[in-house]
Design a protein around this motif. Structure first.
Motif, PDB file in Angstrom:
ATOM      1  N   ILE A 280     -35.255 -56.375  73.321  1.00 44.55           N
ATOM      2  CA  ILE A 280     -36.444 -57.213  73.170  1.00 44.55           C
ATOM      3  C   ILE A 280     -37.243 -56.794  71.936  1.00 44.55           C
ATOM      4  CG2 ILE A 280     -36.549 -57.685  75.644  1.00 44.55           C
ATOM      5  CD1 ILE A 280     -38.823 -55.678  75.869  1.00 44.55           C
ATOM      6  N   PHE A 281     -38.172 -57.638  71.512  1.00 42.79           N
ATOM      7  CA  PHE A 281     -38.989 -57.326  70.330  1.00 42.79           C
ATOM      8  C   PHE A 281     -40.353 -57.999  70.468  1.00 42.79           C
ATOM      9  CE2 PHE A 281     -36.968 -61.332  69.468  1.00 42.79           C
ATOM     10  CZ  PHE A 281     -37.891 -62.057  68.721  1.00 42.79           C
ATOM     11  N   PHE A 282     -41.320 -57.500  69.704  1.00 42.45           N
ATOM     12  CA  PHE A 282     -42.695 -58.001  69.757  1.00 42.45           C
ATOM     13  C   PHE A 282     -42.978 -58.859  68.537  1.00 42.45           C
ATOM     14  CE2 PHE A 282     -47.403 -57.511  69.597  1.00 42.45           C
ATOM     15  CZ  PHE A 282     -47.684 -57.907  70.892  1.00 42.45           C
ATOM     16  N   HIS A 283     -43.491 -60.079  68.786  1.00 37.54           N
ATOM     17  CA  HIS A 283     -43.794 -61.005  67.687  1.00 37.54           C
ATOM     18  C   HIS A 283     -44.838 -62.006  68.158  1.00 37.54           C
ATOM     19  CE1 HIS A 283     -43.195 -63.495  64.145  1.00 37.54           C
ATOM     20  NE2 HIS A 283     -42.949 -64.540  64.913  1.00 37.54           N
ATOM     21  N   ASN A 284     -45.846 -62.222  67.320  1.00 39.37           N
ATOM     22  CA  ASN A 284     -46.925 -63.164  67.662  1.00 39.37           C
ATOM     23  C   ASN A 284     -47.540 -62.878  69.031  1.00 39.37           C
ATOM     24  OD1 ASN A 284     -46.866 -64.575  65.262  1.00 39.37           O
ATOM     25  ND2 ASN A 284     -45.582 -66.240  66.033  1.00 39.37           N
ATOM     26  N   GLU A 285     -47.811 -61.595  69.263  1.00 36.48           N
ATOM     27  CA  GLU A 285     -48.527 -61.133  70.455  1.00 36.48           C
ATOM     28  C   GLU A 285     -47.759 -61.340  71.758  1.00 36.48           C
ATOM     29  OE1 GLU A 285     -52.631 -62.357  70.615  1.00 36.48           O
ATOM     30  OE2 GLU A 285     -52.748 -62.526  68.441  1.00 36.48           O
ATOM     31  N   ARG A 286     -46.427 -61.535  71.640  1.00 41.43           N
ATOM     32  CA  ARG A 286     -45.609 -61.666  72.851  1.00 41.43           C
ATOM     33  C   ARG A 286     -44.288 -60.931  72.674  1.00 41.43           C
ATOM     34  NH1 ARG A 286     -47.224 -65.412  76.497  1.00 41.43           N
ATOM     35  NH2 ARG A 286     -45.156 -65.974  77.242  1.00 41.43           N
ATOM     36  N   TRP A 287     -43.705 -60.551  73.807  1.00 41.19           N
ATOM     37  CA  TRP A 287     -42.386 -59.917  73.806  1.00 41.19           C
ATOM     38  C   TRP A 287     -41.326 -60.993  74.012  1.00 41.19           C
ATOM     39  CZ3 TRP A 287     -41.442 -54.917  72.533  1.00 41.19           C
ATOM     40  CH2 TRP A 287     -42.531 -54.060  72.490  1.00 41.19           C
ATOM     41  N   HIS A 288     -40.254 -60.915  73.206  1.00 36.47           N
ATOM     42  CA  HIS A 288     -39.203 -61.918  73.231  1.00 36.47           C
ATOM     43  C   HIS A 288     -37.834 -61.265  73.331  1.00 36.47           C
ATOM     44  CE1 HIS A 288     -42.241 -64.766  71.555  1.00 36.47           C
ATOM     45  NE2 HIS A 288     -42.564 -63.750  70.769  1.00 36.47           N
ATOM     46  N   CYS A 289     -36.848 -62.085  73.676  1.00 36.76           N
ATOM     47  CA  CYS A 289     -35.444 -61.672  73.650  1.00 36.76           C
ATOM     48  C   CYS A 289     -34.665 -62.740  72.895  1.00 36.76           C
ATOM     49  CB  CYS A 289     -34.909 -61.498  75.071  1.00 36.76           C
ATOM     50  SG  CYS A 289     -33.138 -61.123  75.139  1.00 36.76           S
ATOM     51  N   PHE A 290     -33.902 -62.336  71.891  1.00 34.64           N
ATOM     52  CA  PHE A 290     -33.166 -63.300  71.085  1.00 34.64           C
ATOM     53  C   PHE A 290     -32.074 -64.030  71.868  1.00 34.64           C
ATOM     54  CE2 PHE A 290     -34.388 -60.926  67.029  1.00 34.64           C
ATOM     55  CZ  PHE A 290     -35.133 -61.980  66.524  1.00 34.64           C
ATOM     56  N   ASP A 291     -31.731 -63.530  73.054  1.00 34.50           N
ATOM     57  CA  ASP A 291     -30.641 -64.123  73.829  1.00 34.50           C
ATOM     58  C   ASP A 291     -31.096 -65.200  74.796  1.00 34.50           C
ATOM     59  OD1 ASP A 291     -28.595 -62.489  72.712  1.00 34.50           O
ATOM     60  OD2 ASP A 291     -29.287 -60.821  73.959  1.00 34.50           O
ATOM     61  N   VAL A 292     -32.417 -65.398  74.938  1.00 39.90           N
ATOM     62  CA  VAL A 292     -32.928 -66.364  75.911  1.00 39.90           C
ATOM     63  C   VAL A 292     -33.976 -67.268  75.267  1.00 39.90           C
ATOM     64  CG1 VAL A 292     -32.501 -64.718  77.774  1.00 39.90           C
ATOM     65  CG2 VAL A 292     -34.794 -64.887  76.805  1.00 39.90           C
ATOM     66  N   HIS A 293     -34.353 -68.304  75.974  1.00 39.38           N
ATOM     67  CA  HIS A 293     -35.336 -69.259  75.482  1.00 39.38           C
ATOM     68  C   HIS A 293     -36.740 -68.646  75.499  1.00 39.38           C
ATOM     69  CE1 HIS A 293     -37.720 -73.011  75.321  1.00 39.38           C
ATOM     70  NE2 HIS A 293     -36.670 -73.487  74.675  1.00 39.38           N
ATOM     71  N   SER A 294     -37.624 -69.177  74.648  1.00 43.06           N
ATOM     72  CA  SER A 294     -38.993 -68.659  74.541  1.00 43.06           C
ATOM     73  C   SER A 294     -39.822 -68.915  75.799  1.00 43.06           C
ATOM     74  CB  SER A 294     -39.695 -69.262  73.315  1.00 43.06           C
ATOM     75  OG  SER A 294     -39.634 -70.672  73.353  1.00 43.06           O
ATOM     76  N   ASP A 295     -39.346 -69.798  76.687  1.00 42.92           N
ATOM     77  CA  ASP A 295     -40.052 -70.002  77.957  1.00 42.92           C
ATOM     78  C   ASP A 295     -40.141 -68.712  78.755  1.00 42.92           C
ATOM     79  OD1 ASP A 295     -40.447 -72.648  77.415  1.00 42.92           O
ATOM     80  OD2 ASP A 295     -38.874 -73.390  78.742  1.00 42.92           O
ATOM     81  N   LEU A 296     -39.228 -67.787  78.537  1.00 43.85           N
ATOM     82  CA  LEU A 296     -39.203 -66.537  79.283  1.00 43.85           C
ATOM     83  C   LEU A 296     -40.022 -65.439  78.612  1.00 43.85           C
ATOM     84  CD1 LEU A 296     -36.655 -68.103  80.411  1.00 43.85           C
ATOM     85  CD2 LEU A 296     -35.735 -65.862  80.938  1.00 43.85           C
ATOM     86  N   SER A 297     -40.481 -65.667  77.381  1.00 45.66           N
ATOM     87  CA  SER A 297     -41.250 -64.658  76.658  1.00 45.66           C
ATOM     88  C   SER A 297     -42.509 -64.288  77.427  1.00 45.66           C
ATOM     89  CB  SER A 297     -41.610 -65.161  75.264  1.00 45.66           C
ATOM     90  OG  SER A 297     -40.437 -65.411  74.510  1.00 45.66           O
ATOM     91  N   ASN A 298     -42.973 -63.048  77.214  1.00 46.36           N
ATOM     92  CA  ASN A 298     -44.054 -62.530  78.045  1.00 46.36           C
ATOM     93  C   ASN A 298     -44.945 -61.611  77.218  1.00 46.36           C
ATOM     94  OD1 ASN A 298     -45.505 -60.996  80.213  1.00 46.36           O
ATOM     95  ND2 ASN A 298     -44.069 -62.072  81.548  1.00 46.36           N
TER      96      ASN A 298
END
Length: 318
Positions: A76-94
């Protein structure tokens, strides 16, 4: 006189009924079909990891689920004040790192169970275009609005897609050898890639699927449903698109669903589907006088119908 060509589609040997457990994966068109399955109260789940567009993204997450991968901080990585995973859709970002990891690992476990229990898995490919993260040299499912300069855009070859499709089938049948897999290509046009580029992208998907699925369905338990071809060759008119002229409109979606029903759903389910639709229409009815005797009787009859179906099919909830 016949003013359009009809695509001949053979009925499947393994139709869907109300005992079936269905999983839908892929592009936004997968969501359109899943919404129909939900409306008619089939046992259906859709895109646990969000919308996925290209074959490698779908294959990768199926592989994760089959192998019960555990996501860690390096995924996972931090971008624009949220944590994301490149393998999944942004709906799951937190906004919370631990919550994202927990939800991803919970989804891995539930998807593993769904893959093992599903009687039918519907996979919709949207594009052959992929984005490669230059720093990690890995292909991503979603760029999460990270600056484009950090990615390299590539077109998957027919051979690369063939390999991915074959591996996807192999992975699913490793945990569920009796599952029927229905592949389709989304009719949504990806014009941002370019008009010619969109056609090349869809052509590569169709060519690869044709090559892999050219074995008799009884041997592979994998079939092709021509949703793209129905839009391109049977409907063939902009009146079947939304205002953006890229996405099929509700009329087109309803028509494709009608064809899907006739070829992929068992006739034994049709009567129940009619009952469910009758209830759904009744539930959406807006009375002029909610307290009138006639409406109270109407509600009572609807509740009776619901109770009867829910007693017959414990998974149905209205």
């Amino acid at each position: 006189m016949q003013f359009r060509t009809l695509i001949p589609i053979l009925k499947t040997n393994c139709p869907i009924d109300y005992n079936s457990k269905i999983m839908s994966l892929g592009s936004c068109f997968a969501v359109n079909m899943a919404e129909k399955l939900d409306y008619f109260k089939f046992q259906n789940s859709c895109n646990p990891f969000g919308i996925l567009f290209h074959p490698l993204a779908i294959e990768k997450l199926i592989n994760f689920a089959v192998s019960k991968k555990q996501f860690t901080e390096k995924d996972i990585f931090f971008h624009n004040e949220r944590w994301h995973c490149f393998d999944v859709h942004s709906d799951l970002s937190n906004s919370n790192k631990e919550d994202l990891l927990a939800s991803l690992n919970t989804l891995i476990r539930s998807t593993n169970q769904q893959l093992a229990q599903s009687t039918h898995i519907i996979i919709t490919y949207g594009t052959s275009w992929i984005y490669r993260n230059i720093e990690s040299d890995s292909i991503v499912a979603n760029c999460h609005k990270v600056p484009q300069k950090q990615f390299k855009k590539e077109l998957l070859s027919v051979e690369e897609i063939e390999k991915s499709v074959a591996n996807t089938i192999k992975l699913i049948h490793a945990v569920n050898p009796n599952c029927t897999i229905v592949f389709t290509v989304s009719p949504v046009r990806h014009i941002k890639d370019g008009f010619v580029e969109n056609q090349v992208s869809k052509s590569n998907l169709i060519s690869a699927l044709y090559s892999v699925l050219n074995l008799p369905p009884s041997e592979m338990k994998a079939v092709y449903f021509p949703s793209y071809e129905i839009i391109m060759d049977e409907l063939r008119d902009y009146r079947f698109y939304t205002e953006d002229m890229l996405h099929p409109n509700q009329v087109a979606i309803d028509y494709i669903w009608k064809v899907f029903k006739e070829t992929t759903i068992s006739e034994t389910a049709f009567d129940v589907m009619e009952e469910v639709e009758s209830i759904q229409k009744s539930l959406s009815h807006k009375p002029f006088n909610p307290n009138s005797e006639s409406h109270l009787k109407f509600q009572s009859k609807v509740r009776e119908k619901i109770t009867k179906l829910e007693n017959q099919y414990s998974f149905m909830k209205f």
